[in-house]
Design an enzyme around this catalytic site. Structure first.
Site, PDB file in Angstrom:
ATOM      1  N   SER A  95      17.978  21.720  66.403  1.00  0.00           N
ATOM      2  CA  SER A  95      16.929  21.250  67.050  1.00  0.00           C
ATOM      3  C   SER A  95      16.566  22.433  68.194  1.00  0.00           C
ATOM      4  O   SER A  95      17.522  22.977  68.603  1.00  0.00           O
ATOM      5  CB  SER A  95      17.004  19.736  67.670  1.00  0.00           C
ATOM      6  OG  SER A  95      16.034  19.263  68.437  1.00  0.00           O
ATOM      7  N   ASP A  96      15.345  22.143  68.699  1.00  0.00           N
ATOM      8  CA  ASP A  96      14.872  23.190  69.565  1.00  0.00           C
ATOM      9  C   ASP A  96      13.520  22.745  70.117  1.00  0.00           C
ATOM     10  O   ASP A  96      12.790  21.751  69.252  1.00  0.00           O
ATOM     11  CB  ASP A  96      14.520  24.719  69.199  1.00  0.00           C
ATOM     12  CG  ASP A  96      14.083  25.554  69.985  1.00  0.00           C
ATOM     13  OD1 ASP A  96      15.409  26.020  70.724  1.00  0.00           O
ATOM     14  OD2 ASP A  96      13.155  25.646  70.448  1.00  0.00           O
TER      15      ASP A  96
END
Length: 206
Positions: A75-76
């Site tokens: 995730s970012d």
């Protein structure tokens, strides 16, 4: 009390973020944490949404390539004002300047998710629009000293005292702003056979 049953495949969170780890723990699935070691430098002219998704995929793929047979979550998040990205401040002065520039404006947080098992990659991007209150420098300074959110994009930790900075938050997933959209995570994990509700045991029937 419901307890998790063993998973058919190992689950790995490709992140060392304590915030993402705490969020994933809510799903009650056993998982391990591995640092992805990915270069997060934006490409020239790269749109913020594309950056967040590219990095989420890169994190998941980097760890999946080292752990065959596992399901890996990457995730970012990229925060923007008027389409321009804002990063993690790293210091009090930078955080104060960041919050002052955000007063009365809409800040968009693009939170990207990628789940990779080495064969299939499934992705999602959840957008969260935040409108910050107009606050005095004294109030912002007090918040920063209390919360020290220097590792948080936008300096506003909505999961804690940063919620007091907000006038409103608009999102399809309230956990996306913290760093891991759990509604999308649950939906994608189910496609890999790891639906959290399918892996709970209530024990022996009375």
């Amino acid at each position: 009390m419901a307890i998790p049953t063993p998973l058919p495949r190992p689950l790995i969170l490709a992140s060392t973020s304590i915030y993402r780890r705490e969020l994933l723990e809510r799903l009650r699935l056993p998982f391990s944490v591995v640092s992805p070691g990915v270069d997060e430098t934006p490409h020239p002219g790269e749109p913020p949404v594309d950056l967040s998704l590219r990095l989420a995929c890169a994190k998941a793929r980097a760890v999946a390539s080292l752990h065959p047979g596992s399901v890996v979550i990457g995730s970012d998040q990229v925060a923007t004002i008027d389409g321009s990205p804002i990063g993690k401040p790293g210091s009090f002065d930078a955080a104060l300047a960041q919050l002052q520039s955000m007063q009365g404006k809409d800040v968009m947080f693009h939170t990207a998710l990628a789940i990779d098992d080495g064969v299939t990659v499934r992705t999602a991007v959840v957008d969260t629009r935040c409108r910050l209150r107009a606050l005095t420098t004294r109030a912002l300074t007090a918040y920063l000293h209390a919360e020290t959110p220097y590792d948080t994009a936008g300096s506003a930790k909505a999961e804690a005292l940063g919620i007091a900075l907000m006038e409103r938050i608009d999102s399809d997933d309230p956990t996306a702003l913290i760093g891991l959209p759990l509604i999308a995570t649950t939906r994608l994990l189910a496609q890999f056979g790891l639906d959290p509700l399918d892996h709970l045991s209530t024990g022996d029937a009375a």
